[in-house]
Design a protein around this motif. Structure first.
Motif, PDB file in Angstrom:
ATOM      1  N   ASP A 105      57.123  39.503  47.255  1.00 40.33           N
ATOM      2  CA  ASP A 105      57.313  38.720  46.030  1.00 40.33           C
ATOM      3  C   ASP A 105      56.671  37.339  46.137  1.00 40.33           C
ATOM      4  N   ILE A 106      56.825  36.704  47.292  1.00 41.70           N
ATOM      5  CA  ILE A 106      56.204  35.387  47.494  1.00 41.70           C
ATOM      6  C   ILE A 106      54.688  35.518  47.460  1.00 41.70           C
ATOM      7  N   LEU A 107      54.164  36.571  48.100  1.00 41.83           N
ATOM      8  CA  LEU A 107      52.711  36.791  48.096  1.00 41.83           C
ATOM      9  C   LEU A 107      52.187  37.031  46.681  1.00 41.83           C
ATOM     10  N   LEU A 108      52.932  37.763  45.881  1.00 42.43           N
ATOM     11  CA  LEU A 108      52.510  38.002  44.489  1.00 42.43           C
ATOM     12  C   LEU A 108      52.583  36.723  43.661  1.00 42.43           C
ATOM     13  N   ASP A 109      53.638  35.923  43.875  1.00 43.82           N
ATOM     14  CA  ASP A 109      53.750  34.626  43.187  1.00 43.82           C
ATOM     15  C   ASP A 109      52.573  33.720  43.573  1.00 43.82           C
ATOM     16  N   MET A 110      52.226  33.723  44.857  1.00 45.14           N
ATOM     17  CA  MET A 110      51.115  32.906  45.331  1.00 45.14           C
ATOM     18  C   MET A 110      49.807  33.371  44.697  1.00 45.14           C
ATOM     19  N   ALA A 124      32.760  33.531  42.580  1.00 46.21           N
ATOM     20  CA  ALA A 124      33.309  34.883  42.400  1.00 46.21           C
ATOM     21  C   ALA A 124      34.827  34.826  42.225  1.00 46.21           C
ATOM     22  N   SER A 125      35.493  33.942  42.955  1.00 47.26           N
ATOM     23  CA  SER A 125      36.945  33.793  42.819  1.00 47.26           C
ATOM     24  C   SER A 125      37.312  33.243  41.446  1.00 47.26           C
ATOM     25  N   VAL A 126      36.550  32.269  40.995  1.00 51.34           N
ATOM     26  CA  VAL A 126      36.805  31.679  39.674  1.00 51.34           C
ATOM     27  C   VAL A 126      36.560  32.719  38.578  1.00 51.34           C
ATOM     28  N   THR A 127      35.454  33.430  38.669  1.00 50.89           N
ATOM     29  CA  THR A 127      35.120  34.458  37.665  1.00 50.89           C
ATOM     30  C   THR A 127      36.178  35.543  37.633  1.00 50.89           C
ATOM     31  N   ALA A 128      36.573  36.035  38.793  1.00 48.35           N
ATOM     32  CA  ALA A 128      37.601  37.085  38.858  1.00 48.35           C
ATOM     33  C   ALA A 128      38.925  36.579  38.285  1.00 48.35           C
ATOM     34  N   SER A 129      39.244  35.322  38.539  1.00 53.36           N
ATOM     35  CA  SER A 129      40.480  34.742  38.011  1.00 53.36           C
ATOM     36  C   SER A 129      40.447  34.645  36.495  1.00 53.36           C
ATOM     37  N   LYS A 130      39.308  34.253  35.957  1.00 48.83           N
ATOM     38  CA  LYS A 130      39.170  34.163  34.504  1.00 48.83           C
ATOM     39  C   LYS A 130      39.278  35.541  33.847  1.00 48.83           C
ATOM     40  N   ASN A 131      38.864  36.593  34.576  1.00 51.10           N
ATOM     41  CA  ASN A 131      38.945  37.959  34.052  1.00 51.10           C
ATOM     42  C   ASN A 131      40.348  38.552  34.172  1.00 51.10           C
ATOM     43  N   GLY A 132      41.185  37.968  35.055  1.00 55.02           N
ATOM     44  CA  GLY A 132      42.562  38.435  35.223  1.00 55.02           C
ATOM     45  C   GLY A 132      42.677  39.513  36.296  1.00 55.02           C
ATOM     46  N   GLY A 133      43.886  39.627  36.842  1.00 52.07           N
ATOM     47  CA  GLY A 133      44.160  40.639  37.845  1.00 52.07           C
ATOM     48  C   GLY A 133      43.648  40.309  39.235  1.00 52.07           C
ATOM     49  N   TYR A 134      43.296  39.050  39.484  1.00 53.47           N
ATOM     50  CA  TYR A 134      42.726  38.638  40.763  1.00 53.47           C
ATOM     51  C   TYR A 134      43.828  38.418  41.803  1.00 53.47           C
ATOM     52  N   VAL A 135      43.739  39.129  42.917  1.00 52.29           N
ATOM     53  CA  VAL A 135      44.677  38.958  44.024  1.00 52.29           C
ATOM     54  C   VAL A 135      43.852  38.569  45.248  1.00 52.29           C
ATOM     55  N   PHE A 136      43.831  37.279  45.533  1.00 52.53           N
ATOM     56  CA  PHE A 136      42.926  36.739  46.543  1.00 52.53           C
ATOM     57  C   PHE A 136      43.171  37.285  47.944  1.00 52.53           C
ATOM     58  N   HIS A 137      44.369  37.787  48.218  1.00 59.24           N
ATOM     59  CA  HIS A 137      44.678  38.288  49.564  1.00 59.24           C
ATOM     60  C   HIS A 137      44.640  39.817  49.633  1.00 59.24           C
ATOM     61  N   TYR A 138      44.086  40.443  48.612  1.00 61.87           N
ATOM     62  CA  TYR A 138      43.815  41.887  48.592  1.00 61.87           C
ATOM     63  C   TYR A 138      45.063  42.749  48.804  1.00 61.87           C
ATOM     64  N   HIS A 139      46.228  42.244  48.430  1.00 62.39           N
ATOM     65  CA  HIS A 139      47.487  42.984  48.591  1.00 62.39           C
ATOM     66  C   HIS A 139      47.792  43.317  50.047  1.00 62.39           C
ATOM     67  N   ALA A 140      47.307  42.506  50.973  1.00 62.02           N
ATOM     68  CA  ALA A 140      47.617  42.716  52.389  1.00 62.02           C
ATOM     69  C   ALA A 140      49.111  42.537  52.613  1.00 62.02           C
ATOM     70  N   LEU A 183      44.268  34.371  56.726  1.00 59.53           N
ATOM     71  CA  LEU A 183      43.926  35.700  57.213  1.00 59.53           C
ATOM     72  C   LEU A 183      44.792  36.736  56.515  1.00 59.53           C
ATOM     73  N   ALA A 184      44.135  37.629  55.767  1.00 63.36           N
ATOM     74  CA  ALA A 184      44.834  38.793  55.215  1.00 63.36           C
ATOM     75  C   ALA A 184      44.901  39.816  56.338  1.00 63.36           C
ATOM     76  N   LEU A 185      46.067  40.409  56.532  1.00 62.77           N
ATOM     77  CA  LEU A 185      46.289  41.296  57.662  1.00 62.77           C
ATOM     78  C   LEU A 185      47.096  42.504  57.227  1.00 62.77           C
ATOM     79  N   GLY A 186      46.647  43.677  57.617  1.00 66.06           N
ATOM     80  CA  GLY A 186      47.394  44.888  57.285  1.00 66.06           C
ATOM     81  C   GLY A 186      46.697  46.126  57.803  1.00 66.06           C
ATOM     82  N   TYR A 187      47.307  47.259  57.531  1.00 71.73           N
ATOM     83  CA  TYR A 187      46.670  48.527  57.868  1.00 71.73           C
ATOM     84  C   TYR A 187      45.652  48.855  56.786  1.00 71.73           C
ATOM     85  N   ALA A 188      44.467  49.238  57.203  1.00 71.35           N
ATOM     86  CA  ALA A 188      43.416  49.606  56.247  1.00 71.35           C
ATOM     87  C   ALA A 188      43.856  50.839  55.470  1.00 71.35           C
ATOM     88  N   ASP A 189      43.496  50.897  54.192  1.00 73.34           N
ATOM     89  CA  ASP A 189      43.906  52.037  53.366  1.00 73.34           C
ATOM     90  C   ASP A 189      43.289  53.344  53.839  1.00 73.34           C
TER      91      ASP A 189
END
Length: 195
Positions: free
Chosen positions: A54-59, A82-98, A169-175
């Protein structure tokens, strides 16, 4: 995995499975960062470890909101743009849901703040690869370090007033299971020998 293999096969992961990482594995990655070299052995890098979804999603929502306010200019660094453009388009999650986001900070005005944190982040990425985890360097919070809303958010989770955000650092198991380890051709980083 030996050290050279861990270095040479490390690749950025931007798609994560969402599977939680056991705390003891996260601690091993952080320990690798804490053992990185630092100027004068200052050991001033601060590691903020976010694992709460939840904190990661809020961030992510806040970062998207703040980037979306930014005007795009011709000379803007392409990744920032690219970050600004993606943010303007919506749905941007900078940490890739890690599953984990490790934010590094260091002392404001300390000349080695970025260098020390970069060493720590690289150590953590190599350790992550050796532990079969995916990782990706994250600059967005560093780019927004002077943004009052982002700083207020991070300060409520431990960022100190005298600290600057130096990376993440985004960290997780690769999909896909294991991280991508296919070697990429080196097209840059020239080497000049002086004999």
């Amino acid at each position: 995995m030996n050290t050279l293999d861990a270095i040479l096969t490390r690749r950025s992961t931007r798609k994560f499975s969402g599977e939680p990482i056991p705390k003891e594995i996260i601690e091993k990655v952080i320990e690798a960062g804490r053992y990185a070299p630092s100027g004068g052995n200052s050991q001033a890098t601060h590691f903020m470890v976010f694992t709460d979804r939840d904190i990661l999603l809020d961030m992510a929502e806040l970062v998207q909101e703040e980037f979306a306010k930014t005007e795009i200019t011709d000379n803007m660094y392409r990744s920032y743009k690219a970050s600004v453009t993606a943010s303007k388009n919506g749905g941007y999650v900078f940490h890739y849901h890690a599953h984990v986001l490790i934010v590094t900070a260091n002392l404001k005005g300390y000349g080695n703040a970025i260098a020390d944190s970069a060493c720590a982040l690289e150590n953590m990425m190599i350790a992550a690869n050796a532990l079969d985890l995916g990782s990706c360097w994250i600059n967005q919070l560093h780019w927004l370090d002077d943004n009052k809303s982002v700083r207020d958010f991070l300060e409520q989770y431990g960022l100190k007033e005298n600290e600057t955000v130096t990376g993440g650092l985004a960290l997780g198991y690769a999909d896909s299971g294991l991280p991508n380890r296919i070697p990429l051709e080196r097209k840059g980083n020239p080497v000049t020998w002086i004999n």
